[in-house]
Design a protein around this motif. Sequence first.
Motif, short mmCIF file in Angstrom:
data_model
loop_
_atom_site.label_atom_id
_atom_site.label_comp_id
_atom_site.label_asym_id
_atom_site.label_seq_id
_atom_site.Cartn_x
_atom_site.Cartn_y
_atom_site.Cartn_z
N LYS A 59 2.51 1.68 -3.43
CA LYS A 59 1.54 2.16 -4.41
C LYS A 59 1.27 3.65 -4.21
O LYS A 59 1.21 4.42 -5.16
CB LYS A 59 0.24 1.36 -4.30
N MET A 60 1.13 4.07 -2.95
CA MET A 60 0.89 5.48 -2.65
C MET A 60 2.09 6.32 -3.10
O MET A 60 1.91 7.38 -3.70
CB MET A 60 0.64 5.68 -1.16
N LYS A 61 3.29 5.86 -2.83
CA LYS A 61 4.51 6.58 -3.23
C LYS A 61 4.56 6.76 -4.74
O LYS A 61 4.81 7.86 -5.24
CB LYS A 61 5.74 5.83 -2.74
N VAL A 117 0.84 -1.20 0.00
CA VAL A 117 0.00 0.00 0.00
C VAL A 117 0.87 1.26 0.00
O VAL A 117 0.63 2.20 -0.77
CB VAL A 117 -0.98 0.00 1.20
N LEU A 156 -1.74 15.12 2.53
CA LEU A 156 -2.00 13.96 3.37
C LEU A 156 -2.52 14.51 4.70
O LEU A 156 -1.75 15.06 5.49
CB LEU A 156 -0.72 13.14 3.56
N CYS A 173 2.06 6.69 -6.91
CA CYS A 173 0.98 7.60 -7.33
C CYS A 173 1.31 9.04 -6.96
O CYS A 173 1.03 9.97 -7.74
CB CYS A 173 -0.35 7.17 -6.72
N MET A 174 1.92 9.26 -5.81
CA MET A 174 2.31 10.61 -5.41
C MET A 174 3.33 11.17 -6.38
O MET A 174 3.25 12.33 -6.79
CB MET A 174 2.87 10.62 -3.98
#
Length: 182
Positions: free
Chosen positions: A65-67, A62, A82, A69-70
């Motif tokens: 994936k966040m990294k 997770v 955030l 997308c950021m």
Amino acid sequence: MGEIQIQKVQRTVQVKDADNTRKKVQKTYGKIIYRKTLTLDDMAEHIMKHGSVYTEDVVIGVITKMKNCMQEMLADGHKVKLDGIGTLYPTLTSAGVDNAKDFSATENVTRIGIAFLADQSRKSMYKARSMREAVNLSTSVYSELTGEETGATESGNSESGNTESGNNGNTDSGNGGGPVNP
């Protein structure tokens, strides 16, 4: 919450005295002693220890994936907020030109980077007042000039009694009231 260790460092700074002449004086400032840099694996393990129903590999997935997308959103010119942490946003530095027609992004942009602004909302733990109330400060005395060391611990307050802004009204240089880069 936690404990931030602060090292006392001495610096020579220039200040103006009553007759507006500059003179050099010794001042003591505080500097954070960083423990270590936590990796993604370290953070995933820590999150898991807080009773998470997700295993370490799911937490890593997770966060990864966040990294990704950021990075994509920042590269597209978006700000990424955030809640409770802060906002990341793209920045640039450019060389100025006399005539607007002569400006070229490829020629005049000298640096592109990412900046971070800590969340300053009312409930944020990152506000200066919240941090001071939630963290114990431990001061290690160290003189960069002499190398002498002693130790003392203070609970929840700094030894100098600085205000929330961290500079106690002083306007002299020396980075004593502001952030110190690691």
